[in-house]
Scaffold this motif. Structure first.
Motif, PDB file in Angstrom:
ATOM      1  N   ASP A 436      12.222   0.688 -17.047  1.00 62.05           N
ATOM      2  CA  ASP A 436      10.930   0.184 -16.576  1.00 62.05           C
ATOM      3  C   ASP A 436      10.907   0.214 -15.044  1.00 62.05           C
ATOM      4  OD1 ASP A 436      11.043  -0.670 -19.260  1.00 62.05           O
ATOM      5  OD2 ASP A 436       9.806  -2.428 -18.842  1.00 62.05           O
ATOM      6  N   HIS A 437       9.754   0.514 -14.477  1.00 66.18           N
ATOM      7  CA  HIS A 437       9.586   0.411 -13.030  1.00 66.18           C
ATOM      8  C   HIS A 437       8.272  -0.302 -12.747  1.00 66.18           C
ATOM      9  CE1 HIS A 437      12.977   3.048 -12.204  1.00 66.18           C
ATOM     10  NE2 HIS A 437      12.493   3.907 -13.086  1.00 66.18           N
ATOM     11  N   PRO A 438       8.291  -1.420 -12.038  1.00 62.56           N
ATOM     12  CA  PRO A 438       7.056  -2.126 -11.699  1.00 62.56           C
ATOM     13  C   PRO A 438       6.379  -1.510 -10.463  1.00 62.56           C
ATOM     14  CG  PRO A 438       8.968  -3.422 -11.011  1.00 62.56           C
ATOM     15  CD  PRO A 438       9.500  -2.171 -11.651  1.00 62.56           C
ATOM     16  N   CYS A 493       8.129   1.314  -6.467  1.00 59.96           N
ATOM     17  CA  CYS A 493       8.695   0.443  -7.495  1.00 59.96           C
ATOM     18  C   CYS A 493       9.150  -0.822  -6.792  1.00 59.96           C
ATOM     19  CB  CYS A 493       9.879   1.131  -8.162  1.00 59.96           C
ATOM     20  SG  CYS A 493      10.785  -0.021  -9.226  1.00 59.96           S
ATOM     21  N   ILE A 495      11.336  -3.006  -7.928  1.00 55.54           N
ATOM     22  CA  ILE A 495      12.761  -3.339  -8.042  1.00 55.54           C
ATOM     23  C   ILE A 495      13.311  -2.882  -6.696  1.00 55.54           C
ATOM     24  CG2 ILE A 495      14.933  -2.669  -9.165  1.00 55.54           C
ATOM     25  CD1 ILE A 495      13.349  -2.666 -11.809  1.00 55.54           C
ATOM     26  N   HIS A 498      15.526   0.040  -6.122  1.00 52.05           N
ATOM     27  CA  HIS A 498      14.925   1.357  -6.382  1.00 52.05           C
ATOM     28  C   HIS A 498      14.062   1.788  -5.203  1.00 52.05           C
ATOM     29  CE1 HIS A 498      15.261   0.673 -11.034  1.00 52.05           C
ATOM     30  NE2 HIS A 498      16.433   0.709 -10.431  1.00 52.05           N
ATOM     31  N   MET A 503      12.366   5.279  -4.188  1.00 52.76           N
ATOM     32  CA  MET A 503      11.223   5.293  -5.106  1.00 52.76           C
ATOM     33  C   MET A 503      10.004   4.675  -4.426  1.00 52.76           C
ATOM     34  SD  MET A 503      11.267   4.132  -9.086  1.00 52.76           S
ATOM     35  CE  MET A 503      11.801   5.566 -10.010  1.00 52.76           C
TER      36      MET A 503
HETATM   37 CU    CU Z   1      12.286   0.914 -10.377  1.00 52.20          CU
END
Ligand code: CU
Ligand code: C2O
Ligand code: CU
Length: 510
Positions: A436-438, A493, A495, A498, A503
């Motif tokens: 998952d990536h928010p 993202c 996180i 990341h 990202m």
């Molecule tokens: Cu992520």
């Protein structure tokens, strides 16, 4: 110890192939031999395993602390003026009196709460007394690009600047601020730098309800009280400390309002950990999201999921006859890779309902059924597509993960997308990865339109303003937004490991 329990088959093969790589193989063996209960002992790419403080090293059970407010020094109505100083601070948080060096705003954990009213002008002097450059990013707020603390406008170690912006009307909501310098965001946040920001409405339909502020953050502490650097597992899955704190306390006690009803503003200020909150016996009524109140309350929720960096507002009513109930977060399956230990629910907070008088509960007025008017964003003028993906890297003989946007690592000198001011855009965020990536974008709140997974399109039922949207492996999330300021905006993202690892992209609004 087992490999992650993995849902999609693609992830299983990916994780299995990771385990055969030399680095993972040896970590696996090491973990098995020592019977380590925690993945966090896995060590960095070359660092020896860090021994962590046990969870009980921080005392639990103190009364929940209220957030400290940043004092407004402006005598003028409609102007909020104050100073935020980021600096190292030594705090005794472990019971054995071992000291910990945090980095904090105004020596406070979490950073102070800024409270303003929509339409206000905000002037914050930022003093950077950290050993490295920093910025203050106003997460979720509709501020101009050059005031938004993005990595292009870093304040050097020892430097200072003033952030100045005027907040528009209709932006009341629950926001936060945190550093955003190039390459150091994750570290500065996990060392303690993050604060809260509430924009109040001129007319708040819920203002009669007593308000509570719950900031969830996590903390990883070594046994010697120091804050360790990220290890390989943190870099890959996002850092999750052994301590899950509320208002920087471990499992404090919230004494519920005697009237039987409270409005909770909840911040997920974790670097990576998702929250799935449950309060057995109680029901939540959702009234707000990242960008403020929703149109109508959504009642009878038994769990609340918040991805990293997300905020919500809920109304909580005391369950009749309840005593002390634990607010728990359950593990959220988000596709962690490598060797992940089994995760367990964590009690974040004990809620003591015993002061609530039953006759008050019976006499509670019903909630207003119209909270705010939110109109769906109209006809789409332009489309954008963002693809999150992951790649294994062996660069320099070291195994690591690459986290990519549209196949590329973040580059400050590259503009990835161009948008026009005041145009409705449809953004398609596709997750072509195993985790998952928010998704988050700066300076704007968006509406989620629909989600597509395995060819099935699910329209979003809730019309709401967000600056966070989770994306599941294989999922495409479609959102609409309108940029109201020209200039460069980051999207990434959230996180933080990341984001730091690449990202992230930039959209230029012209
Ligand atoms: Cu992520
Ligand atoms: Cu919380 Cu780039 O942001
Ligand atoms: Cu942001």
């Amino acid at each position: 110890m087992t490999l992650t329990d993995i849902n999609p088959t693609t992830r299983r093969t990916f994780a299995a192939s990771l385990a055969t790589l030399p680095w993972f193989g040896s970590a696996l063996a090491q973990g098995m031999m020592s019977g380590m209960p925690e993945m966090a002992g896995m060590g960095g790419m070359n660092a020896a395993a860090v021994s962590l403080a046990p969870v009980t090293a921080i005392a639990a059970g103190a009364p929940l602390a209220a957030l400290k407010k940043l004092v407004n020094t402006s005598p003028k109505a409609g102007v909020f003026r104050a100073t935020l100083r980021a600096a190292p601070v030594t705090v005794t948080i472990l019971q054995d009196r071992t000291k910990t060096e945090f980095w904090a705003y105004n020596d406070l954990l979490p950073g102070p709460l800024i409270e303003v009213t929509e339409g206000d002008t905000v002037e914050i002097e930022f003093i950077n007394d950290l050993p490295q450059e920093s910025t203050i990013h106003w997460h979720g707020l509709p501020v101009p690009s050059e005031q938004d603390g993005n990595p292009h406008d870093a304040v050097p170690a020892g430097g200072r600047r003033v952030y100045r912006f005027k907040l528009p009307l209709d932006c009341a909501g629950t926001y936060w601020y945190h550093p955003h310098p190039h390459n150091h965001t994750a570290e500065q946040v996990f060392r303690g730098l993050a604060g809260l920001f509430i924009v109040r409405a001129k007319n708040d339909p819920l203002k009669a309800i007593p308000e509570r502020h719950l900031v969830f953050s996590d903390l990883k502490l070594a046994a010697d009280g120091s804050i360790p650097a990220n290890d390989m597992n943190d870099e890959m899955n996002g850092r999750e400390g052994q301590f899950a704190l509320v208002n920087a306390q471990r499992q404090p006690v919230l004494t519920f309002d005697a009237g039987g009803r409270e409005r909770w503003r909840i911040w997920n200020a974790n670097s990576a950990r998702y929250l799935k909150l449950k309060l057995p016996g109680a029901r939540f009524t959702l009234v707000g999201t990242d960008g403020g109140l929703i149109g109508k309350p959504v009642a009878n929720l038994t769990e609340l999921v918040l991805v990293a960096a997300e905020r919500i507002e809920v109304i909580v009513e005391a369950p009749p006859g309840a005593g002390v109930v634990g607010l728990v977060t359950e593990p959220v399956e988000r596709g962690k890779m490598g060797m992940v230990p089994q995760e367990f629910p964590i009690t974040l907070l004990d809620v003591d309902f015993s002061a609530v008088r039953p006759e008050r509960l019976a006499a509670l007025a019903s909630l207003p059924q119209t909270l705010r008017s939110i109109r769906p964003l109209g006809a789409v003028k332009a489309k954008k597509r963002v693809v999150f993906s992951e790649e294994m890297s062996m660069a320099g003989g070291v195994h690591s993960m690459k986290f990519l946007v549209n196949g590329k690592l973040f580059d400050m000198r590259r503009v990835d997308l161009t948008s026009r001011i005041n145009e409705v855009e449809l953004w398609e965020i596709a997750n072509d990865s195993d985790m998952d990536h928010p998704f988050h974008i700066h300076g704007v709140q968006f509406q989620v339109i629909e989600r597509e997974l395995d060819g099935k399109v699910t329209p979003e039922s809730l019309l709401a303003w967000h600056d966070m949207a989770n994306t599941r492996p294989g999922e495409t999330v479609r959102i609409k937004m309108v940029q109201r300021h020209k200039g460069l905006r980051m999207f990434h993202c959230h996180i933080l490991e990341h984001e730091n690892a690449g990202m992230m992209g930039q959209v230029n609004v012209v």
